[in-house]
Design a protein around this motif. Structure first.
Motif, mmCIF file in Angstrom:
data_model
loop_
_atom_site.group_PDB
_atom_site.id
_atom_site.type_symbol
_atom_site.label_atom_id
_atom_site.label_comp_id
_atom_site.label_asym_id
_atom_site.label_seq_id
_atom_site.Cartn_x
_atom_site.Cartn_y
_atom_site.Cartn_z
ATOM 1 N N ASP A 116 12.048 11.749 -16.297
ATOM 2 C CA ASP A 116 11.526 13.111 -16.438
ATOM 3 C C ASP A 116 12.528 14.146 -15.930
ATOM 4 N N VAL A 117 13.730 13.695 -15.566
ATOM 5 C CA VAL A 117 14.773 14.603 -15.099
ATOM 6 C C VAL A 117 16.010 14.376 -15.949
ATOM 7 N N ALA A 118 16.506 15.426 -16.559
ATOM 8 C CA ALA A 118 17.698 15.328 -17.390
ATOM 9 C C ALA A 118 18.612 16.511 -17.104
ATOM 10 N N ALA A 119 19.863 16.369 -17.455
ATOM 11 C CA ALA A 119 20.804 17.464 -17.287
ATOM 12 C C ALA A 119 20.449 18.597 -18.240
ATOM 13 N N TYR A 120 20.599 19.818 -17.778
ATOM 14 C CA TYR A 120 20.288 21.005 -18.581
ATOM 15 C C TYR A 120 21.336 21.250 -19.652
ATOM 16 N N LYS A 166 0.827 -1.206 0.000
ATOM 17 C CA LYS A 166 0.000 0.000 0.000
ATOM 18 C C LYS A 166 0.863 1.259 0.000
ATOM 19 N N VAL A 167 2.000 1.226 0.694
ATOM 20 C CA VAL A 167 2.892 2.387 0.729
ATOM 21 C C VAL A 167 3.369 2.720 -0.689
ATOM 22 N N VAL A 168 3.731 1.695 -1.434
ATOM 23 C CA VAL A 168 4.199 1.893 -2.804
ATOM 24 C C VAL A 168 3.055 2.360 -3.699
ATOM 25 N N ASP A 169 1.908 1.714 -3.578
ATOM 26 C CA ASP A 169 0.764 2.073 -4.428
ATOM 27 C C ASP A 169 0.326 3.513 -4.189
ATOM 28 N N LEU A 199 22.083 22.161 -13.147
ATOM 29 C CA LEU A 199 20.665 22.431 -13.428
ATOM 30 C C LEU A 199 20.001 21.200 -14.028
ATOM 31 N N GLU A 200 18.721 21.040 -13.705
ATOM 32 C CA GLU A 200 17.962 19.901 -14.200
ATOM 33 C C GLU A 200 16.764 20.375 -15.014
ATOM 34 N N ARG A 201 16.490 19.634 -16.072
ATOM 35 C CA ARG A 201 15.296 19.873 -16.883
ATOM 36 C C ARG A 201 14.279 18.796 -16.525
ATOM 37 N N ARG A 202 13.148 19.221 -15.995
ATOM 38 C CA ARG A 202 12.105 18.286 -15.584
ATOM 39 C C ARG A 202 10.880 18.475 -16.457
ATOM 40 N N THR A 203 10.406 17.376 -17.017
ATOM 41 C CA THR A 203 9.227 17.427 -17.874
ATOM 42 C C THR A 203 7.986 17.214 -17.026
ATOM 43 N N ARG A 204 7.045 18.126 -17.129
ATOM 44 C CA ARG A 204 5.810 18.043 -16.371
ATOM 45 C C ARG A 204 4.645 17.648 -17.287
ATOM 46 N N ALA A 205 3.508 17.433 -16.669
ATOM 47 C CA ALA A 205 2.326 17.045 -17.429
ATOM 48 C C ALA A 205 2.054 18.053 -18.534
ATOM 49 N N GLY A 206 1.681 17.538 -19.703
ATOM 50 C CA GLY A 206 1.427 18.408 -20.836
ATOM 51 C C GLY A 206 2.685 18.742 -21.616
ATOM 52 N N GLY A 207 3.833 18.149 -21.215
ATOM 53 C CA GLY A 207 5.071 18.372 -21.943
ATOM 54 C C GLY A 207 5.806 19.638 -21.567
ATOM 55 N N ARG A 208 5.336 20.366 -20.555
ATOM 56 C CA ARG A 208 5.987 21.617 -20.148
ATOM 57 C C ARG A 208 7.252 21.310 -19.364
ATOM 58 N N ARG A 248 0.376 6.608 -6.996
ATOM 59 C CA ARG A 248 -0.803 7.408 -7.350
ATOM 60 C C ARG A 248 -0.526 8.899 -7.152
ATOM 61 N N GLU A 249 0.226 9.225 -6.121
ATOM 62 C CA GLU A 249 0.477 10.628 -5.811
ATOM 63 C C GLU A 249 1.420 11.280 -6.814
ATOM 64 N N ASP A 250 2.514 10.617 -7.143
ATOM 65 C CA ASP A 250 3.490 11.164 -8.098
ATOM 66 C C ASP A 250 4.205 9.985 -8.725
ATOM 67 N N TYR A 251 3.714 9.568 -9.885
ATOM 68 C CA TYR A 251 4.197 8.333 -10.507
ATOM 69 C C TYR A 251 5.682 8.406 -10.841
ATOM 70 N N ALA A 252 6.116 9.527 -11.433
ATOM 71 C CA ALA A 252 7.519 9.653 -11.846
ATOM 72 C C ALA A 252 8.450 9.586 -10.644
ATOM 73 N N ALA A 253 8.087 10.282 -9.559
ATOM 74 C CA ALA A 253 8.935 10.271 -8.367
ATOM 75 C C ALA A 253 8.934 8.899 -7.693
ATOM 76 N N ALA A 254 7.765 8.267 -7.615
ATOM 77 C CA ALA A 254 7.665 6.977 -6.933
ATOM 78 C C ALA A 254 8.405 5.879 -7.683
ATOM 79 N N LYS A 255 8.466 5.973 -9.015
ATOM 80 C CA LYS A 255 9.243 4.988 -9.771
ATOM 81 C C LYS A 255 10.692 5.011 -9.328
ATOM 82 N N SER A 256 11.195 6.197 -9.058
ATOM 83 C CA SER A 256 12.572 6.325 -8.581
ATOM 84 C C SER A 256 12.686 5.897 -7.131
ATOM 85 N N GLU A 257 11.772 6.355 -6.298
ATOM 86 C CA GLU A 257 11.906 6.163 -4.860
ATOM 87 C C GLU A 257 11.577 4.753 -4.399
ATOM 88 N N TYR A 258 10.667 4.062 -5.096
ATOM 89 C CA TYR A 258 10.270 2.731 -4.639
ATOM 90 C C TYR A 258 10.539 1.626 -5.651
#
Length: 473
Positions: free
Chosen positions: A281-285, A257-260, A428-437, A264-274
């Protein structure tokens, strides 16, 4: 005694890791350590896990084991810090490195973390380990920085400043949360430079370099080692054992449940953290080679010149946590020359800093300055009181970086020789957000105040002034 025997010994690590004596939930870590130290006995399940975690067949793993370098990419709550403490204690007390030292030579086992605050987590575990009956007598003294044993060996808890690990004779080196070593005000916190500095110090004892971390951005030594030595894309795994496994694989007691919930809260971050995956979604600038090519080596600042039109950009702060920064530039044809870049470190008085900035602006003959929107009216009023017109930048920070990058990569920017600026730009990091921004910003715990001021002044200087009637605006 090998590390597996030490972990299974009821008078050593067994009951510290598992108070009931049942090491079943630690079996994945035992399989990982068996692979690193080349200790038989993984069994079918352990061999299958090793093949899955390393991307190599057991025969390939065994061909090159034991390894001098191990990188364990595992998720949060997987037991990373406790295993780091076990490895540090084992390497300092039980691995038998002392016989490799010359008379009078002191062996050190550093536990390196991004900050001393994070390092204290492992130190707390080590404190408990040295309360174990068989290890209690090994400890001579304890300080805020670590432990000294009766034979002179030291375990030192250190922030990852690569300059401070040189000169030691290391029995082993443990890097905790290696993927989160980021640049701050200088290049001192950097996993690539840290590993480079540690290797010669390990040469005398043939000690192991062991990094244990959750993965993060696709950059730095962790990403390089993973990309080079892990899985089917690697030509060989001879140089390093790369072990990648999700949190629940390494710690079966972690509730799903902790992972799930995290996914749900932040898929990109949770893939890394769990799930122990590098963030896509994070790349070098910008590549370091681009920054180095744009830097005028040996010229940290250019003095004001007559008949030159200068532009300025300020990045202000409240003075408690963040730097304030000022950059000044002029244009020569299509090229923008950054003449001046300075930061004011906290703590500082914002009013005093603005007075200092105004004095520098007047030195370059500047009467108007562009900047961010921090405390807009206060900043504008403080500059106005010092004879400077302050104008809010039309673009947000990410927009300034977006405008700055193509000019930098095209060779149209000349940077001063400023190591803080270089490290902030490279980090610096380039992070892609929802909608490609895309969002461009410093990494967690980092700073980019000087980089922001330079990007702002370069963009402002390169943008032609628009004429309204007879006034340039």
């Amino acid at each position: 005694m090998n590390i597996i025997e030490a972990i299974k010994d009821p008078q050593l690590f067994r009951h510290w890791l598992a108070p009931d004596g049942n090491l079943r939930s630690w079996q994945p870590w035992l399989a990982a350590l068996r692979s690193l130290y080349h200790i038989p006995g993984k069994g079918k399940h352990g061999a299958r896990l090793a093949a899955q975690a390393t991307g190599h067949s057991p025969s390939v793993i065994n061909t090159y084991a034991p390894y001098d370098v191990g990188l364990f990419l595992t998720g949060r709550r997987s037991g990373k810090s406790r295993i780091a403490a076990v490895i540090a204690a084992y390497e300092a007390v039980l691995a038998g490195h002392q016989k490799k030292l010359a008379p009078g030579e002191v062996g050190v086992v550093p536990v390196l973390a991004p900050t001393m605050k994070q390092g204290r987590i492992v130190k707390g575990y080590l404190r408990a380990i040295f309360d174990l009956p068989l290890l209690q007598g090994e400890l001579a003294t304890e300080t805020a920085e670590g432990f000294t044993l009766h034979d002179g060996t030291r375990i030192e808890i250190m922030a990852g400043d690569y300059r401070k690990v040189r000169g030691y004779t290391l029995l082993a080196a443990i890097i905790d949360e290696a993927a989160f070593f980021q640049y701050e005000d200088t290049a001192k916190v950097n996993d690539t430079e840290l590993v480079r500095a540690l290797r010669p110090s390990l040469a005398t004892t043939q000690g192991k370099l062991i990094a244990i971390t959750s993965p993060y951005a696709r950059k730095g030594w962790c990403w390089y080692a993973y990309r080079t030595y892990h899985g089917s894309h690697a030509r060989t795994c001879s140089a390093a054992l790369i072990w990648q496994a999700p949190s629940r694989t390494m710690n079966p007691t972690l509730p799903q449940k902790v992972v799930d919930d995290a996914l749900r809260e932040d898929y990109a971050a949770a893939k890394s953290e769990y799930l122990a995956e590098f963030r896509d979604d994070v790349a070098a600038y910008v590549d370091r080679s681009v920054v180095e090519a744009a830097t005028d080596a040996g010229t940290p600042e250019r003095l004001p010149r007559p008949h030159t039109a200068y532009t300025a950009f300020a990045d202000l702060s409240g003075g408690r946590n963040d730097d304030a920064a000022l950059a000044i530039a002029h244009k020569e044809g299509e090229r923008v020359i950054i003449d001046y870049a300075r930061q004011w470190r906290p703590p500082h008085n914002p009013t005093t800093v603005i007075e200092d900035m105004a004095a520098e602006l007047r030195r370059y003959g500047i009467r108007r300055c562009t900047g961010d929107n921090y405390a807009a009216e206060f900043v504008a009023g403080a500059f106005r009181a010092n004879g400077i017109t302050y104008k809010r930048a039309p673009l947000p920070k990410s927009g300034l970086y977006m405008e700055f990058l193509p000019r930098l990569t095209s060779g149209l920017i000349t940077l001063p020789a400023n190591p803080v600026l270089a490290e902030q730009l490279c980090n610096l990091e380039r992070r892609t957000r929802a909608g490609g921004r895309d969002i461009i910003d410093h990494p967690p715990g980092g700073h980019d105040d000087l980089a922001n001021a330079v990007a702002g002044v370069a963009t402002t200087a390169a943008t032609p002034a628009r004429l309204v009637g007879a006034l340039a605006i």
